[in-house]
Design an enzyme around this catalytic site. Sequence first.
Site, short mmCIF file in Angstrom:
data_model
loop_
_atom_site.label_atom_id
_atom_site.label_comp_id
_atom_site.label_asym_id
_atom_site.label_seq_id
_atom_site.Cartn_x
_atom_site.Cartn_y
_atom_site.Cartn_z
N SER A 179 78.13 62.55 90.82
CA SER A 179 76.90 61.91 90.35
C SER A 179 76.26 61.11 91.46
O SER A 179 76.96 60.42 92.23
CB SER A 179 77.22 61.00 89.16
OG SER A 179 77.64 61.78 88.07
N GLU A 186 87.01 51.85 86.90
CA GLU A 186 85.97 52.70 86.32
C GLU A 186 86.00 52.66 84.79
O GLU A 186 84.97 52.73 84.13
CB GLU A 186 86.15 54.15 86.81
CG GLU A 186 85.14 55.12 86.21
CD GLU A 186 85.10 56.47 86.91
OE1 GLU A 186 85.74 56.62 87.96
OE2 GLU A 186 84.42 57.36 86.39
N GLY A 239 83.91 60.58 95.36
CA GLY A 239 84.34 61.89 95.87
C GLY A 239 85.72 62.28 95.37
O GLY A 239 86.68 62.33 96.14
N GLU A 273 91.56 64.30 76.77
CA GLU A 273 92.95 64.78 76.75
C GLU A 273 93.80 64.05 77.78
O GLU A 273 94.96 63.73 77.53
CB GLU A 273 92.97 66.29 77.02
CG GLU A 273 92.42 67.14 75.87
CD GLU A 273 90.90 67.02 75.70
OE1 GLU A 273 90.20 66.66 76.68
OE2 GLU A 273 90.40 67.30 74.59
N SER A 309 86.39 64.84 92.14
CA SER A 309 86.49 66.22 91.64
C SER A 309 86.13 67.25 92.70
O SER A 309 85.27 67.03 93.56
CB SER A 309 85.57 66.42 90.43
OG SER A 309 85.99 65.63 89.36
#
Lengths: 233, 377
Positions: free
Chosen positions: B165, B248, B131, B364, B133
């Site tokens: 997701s 991650e 949880g 980026e 974005s």
Amino acid sequence: MSELRAILAETTERVLANAPDWARVEEAGLAKVLVPEEEGGFGGSWEDAFIVIRACGYHAVDLPLPQAILATRPSDLYPPMLLAAQMAGALQAALDLSVQYTRERKQFGKPLASFQAIQQQLAVFAEEAAAANMAAAAAFRAADLVEENGGDAEFEIACAKLRANQAARISTGIAHQVHGAMGFTAEYRLQHLTKRLWTWGSEHGNERHWADWIGARVAARGTSNFWPDLSSG
Amino acid sequence: MSTFEFAPYDLPPEAKALRGEVRAFLGEALEDKPSVERARSWSGGSREFSRKLGARGWIGMTWPKRYGGHERSYAERYVVIEELLVAGAPVGNHWVADRQSGPLLLRFGTEEQRRTLLPGIAAGELCFCIGMSEPGSGSDLASVRTRARRVEGGWKVSGQKIWTSNAQHADWMIALVRTGDAEQRHASLTQLLVDMKSAGVAVKPIANLTGESHFNEVFLDDVFVPDAMLIGAEGDGWSQVGAELAYERSGPERYLSSMRVFLEFLRIVGDTPTEAERLLIGHVTARMWTLRQMSLAIAGKLAAGENPAVAAAVVKDLGTSLEQDIPRDVQALAPAKTDEVFDRTLIYLLQTSPSFSLRGGTREILRGIIARELGLR
């Protein structure tokens, strides 16, 4: 890093960093890194030799030290591996120079390094330098394992030289771009690194040579062996 | 002398021995799985498959036994992860929990959270989602607006998460929420465990451009979260989420996503490739071999107890670039006559590949992390 290897790295830096001459190199025994202790050498492994050979590239050393090291353990397989290590060193030196220059040089009232357009390019440069370094280090490690377990390190050496060539192609362009006209002068140090990288990109196999060699070998081994071969180390 | 230290790492004998066992299991379990489904990699999931892996002891491998883990080495876990990815196993149901939620709870969670949740993860029973974005907070994660306000015995959470997701399958979400003044930015963020079955949680799948729905919108409307579900400390959310992102990014899944179409290319060109085909195979192989060495080096750092966050950013950016180049280059060089299996695998990966350099931190943002390490910012 082991204590002995740390001493070797320190000695290498001391001898190669400032205007090295052959007498000092000989005196420090750097050419004998692979020679057994009982024969008056350092008694080191190929991974130890990597440190010395990479430093030759980093400091753009104009002495035949890599060749002298190879002469103590002659092999037709290893010249491209040695060159990959020198390229990894030269790439790191060009990166360090580029970082330093863009932090000092100001335009529009601030350092070039503060612009995202510059930061993103130098991040790519750093990634490529890290990849070339890893590939060369892993090939030298593979050469040590061959002495323990037999076989050869041909595949690893091919990958290391190809990866160094790829990294040089991408990174030399970035190094010059962020340096502007200063990097194009004869006086400034960058050209000593990039000109060597461009020469080495052709010596002992350019990208076509090694990509073709690896591609033929992988195709001959067949799809089902691709991952088992890649993960066998 | 190197900006980033990547030292060669030799897998120990026990890890090498495990590889054969995993390969044999996967060969049997996935025998009939078509190439295009394998190409889904960790986006595809099956709870049944996760349970099977859990029963094998291949989830939560490095965790203490008292939490349902198996106290195996990082090297052994590395081998299992690698084999699952290369085989294209349907690992999506436990992937996030095994990779980051579990390790996060081990490090920052309460004893009760560890005892109640980790065994379920290790058994392949529990699915977690991330949880982070929100509609207004993508790369600028510190701007999240989902609020948790104090109530008797816990919090009430309101707001919206997006691009989540597996939210439609998840039992739990680890949510980054704001528990204080938004002006404080980093200092008022907190991580909470949200039970996805709670009243007020609504999940709405979003179809992606392939037509599949992996990610979702998650609406949180006055959702009650009890005190016991606070992870770590209130206000420590920002540093904890940084640690979670390091977990991650540090696995080998960031360079293997396009393996399936590369194998399809090898199959199609067979043992008489043209020079152009050999060159592509050689270039890709050298990049992939190098990335594997770097990925192993990171496993070595984890095994030594280091936090390889910046090195992981280097590997992820290099790796996702390779994952994106492979389908493009394979398409450019594919012979005129292919077959349906090849075509379907290729088109699926061409369509999916833009997500590779977005998920888990954009290209980026990663380059920004590297630039900071270089001393440029």
